[in-house]
Motif scaffolding. Structure first.
Motif, short mmCIF file in Angstrom:
data_model
loop_
_atom_site.label_atom_id
_atom_site.label_comp_id
_atom_site.label_asym_id
_atom_site.label_seq_id
_atom_site.Cartn_x
_atom_site.Cartn_y
_atom_site.Cartn_z
N LEU A 31 38.05 40.40 41.96
CA LEU A 31 38.63 40.51 43.29
C LEU A 31 39.22 39.14 43.61
O LEU A 31 38.50 38.13 43.60
N HIS A 32 40.53 39.10 43.81
CA HIS A 32 41.19 37.82 44.04
C HIS A 32 40.98 37.33 45.47
O HIS A 32 40.77 38.14 46.38
N LYS A 33 41.01 36.02 45.63
CA LYS A 33 40.85 35.40 46.94
C LYS A 33 41.75 36.10 47.96
O LYS A 33 42.90 36.42 47.65
N ILE A 50 27.68 40.77 43.58
CA ILE A 50 28.52 39.60 43.30
C ILE A 50 27.92 38.78 42.16
O ILE A 50 26.80 38.30 42.26
N ILE A 51 28.69 38.63 41.09
CA ILE A 51 28.30 37.78 39.96
C ILE A 51 28.82 36.36 40.21
O ILE A 51 28.11 35.39 40.00
N GLU A 52 30.07 36.27 40.65
CA GLU A 52 30.68 34.97 40.97
C GLU A 52 31.52 35.14 42.22
O GLU A 52 32.22 36.14 42.36
N GLY A 53 31.44 34.14 43.11
CA GLY A 53 32.32 34.13 44.27
C GLY A 53 31.60 34.34 45.60
O GLY A 53 30.38 34.49 45.65
N VAL A 54 32.43 34.36 46.65
CA VAL A 54 31.94 34.50 48.02
C VAL A 54 32.80 35.53 48.75
O VAL A 54 34.02 35.48 48.67
N THR A 98 36.86 33.53 47.89
CA THR A 98 37.18 32.88 46.61
C THR A 98 37.53 34.00 45.64
O THR A 98 37.32 35.17 45.94
N ASP A 99 38.02 33.65 44.47
CA ASP A 99 38.13 34.65 43.42
C ASP A 99 36.71 35.11 43.10
O ASP A 99 35.79 34.29 43.04
N CYS A 100 36.52 36.42 42.95
CA CYS A 100 35.18 36.97 42.74
C CYS A 100 35.13 37.85 41.50
O CYS A 100 36.12 38.49 41.14
N LYS A 101 33.95 37.85 40.89
CA LYS A 101 33.66 38.80 39.83
C LYS A 101 32.50 39.64 40.33
O LYS A 101 31.47 39.10 40.75
N LEU A 102 32.68 40.96 40.34
CA LEU A 102 31.67 41.86 40.88
C LEU A 102 31.37 42.98 39.90
O LEU A 102 32.21 43.35 39.08
#
Length: 188
Positions: A31-33, A50-54, A98-102
């Motif tokens: 998921l892009h910022k 959420i693996i990475e990001g906010v 932020t850019d996210c990895k989910l």
């Protein structure tokens, strides 16, 4: 996927076959910022981890001002669960800061886990309660002065102050960006 399984296992026990089923029902997405995970006026259709990001929860008040209600970061569920479960349209946005990895589950796959895995509902309920508690517990207390609210924000979200826009933090705290800048300068 390992992060998700470790998270789930905090709330109950699963065997290897059940874990494999959960992994098959989940999909990893980027998921892009500034993109939306779910939007106001639409029915939430997925549960995310959420693996990475906010991601932030936000809405527009009756004056048309954008208000940030909460922040959700790594190793947490993200979903407008009340509307997801009720199949009703949301009144808030879940937007990537932020850019996210989910890892996401569609509504159908999330519900299939309840029908297939014995004890999944109990695990799911504990995960959702934890998610709801974190959101409510971390909200700013309006009766506190702005500096105290900012210090509480730093304590509750130690890694976020440099990762999200100052405008979003100010909105969350209920202050202007200028006030927040003054507070930050006085603290240093």
């Amino acid at each position: 996927m390992k992060e998700l399984i470790e998270y789930i296992l905090q709330f109950g026990n699963l065997n290897g076959q059940q874990i494999n089923l959960i992994q098959k029902k989940a999909t990893e997405i980027q998921l892009h910022k500034d993109s939306y995970f779910s939007e106001a006026g639409k029915t939430p259709s997925q549960v995310g981890f959420i693996i990475e990001g906010v991601i932030r929860g936000c809405y527009y008040n009756n004056k048309g001002e954008e208000i940030t209600r909460c922040f959700v970061s790594e190793n947490s569920l993200v979903v407008d669960y009340v509307n997801f479960e009720a199949n009703t349209s949301s009144s808030e946005y879940l937007q990537a800061c932020t850019d996210c990895k989910l890892i996401v589950f569609s509504k159908q796959n999330w519900e299939e886990l309840s029908h297939t895995i014995v004890g999944w509902d109990a695990i799911k309920n504990k995960m959702v309660q934890s998610c709801m508690y974190q959101k409510s517990r971390k909200g700013p207390v309006v009766s506190q002065d702005a500096t105290t609210r900012y210090l509480a924000f730093l304590e509750n979200y130690p890694s976020l102050s440099n990762r999200v826009l100052l405008a979003h933090v100010a909105s969350y705290l209920g202050v202007t960006q200028q006030s927040l800048s003054r507070i930050r300068n006085n603290i240093r």
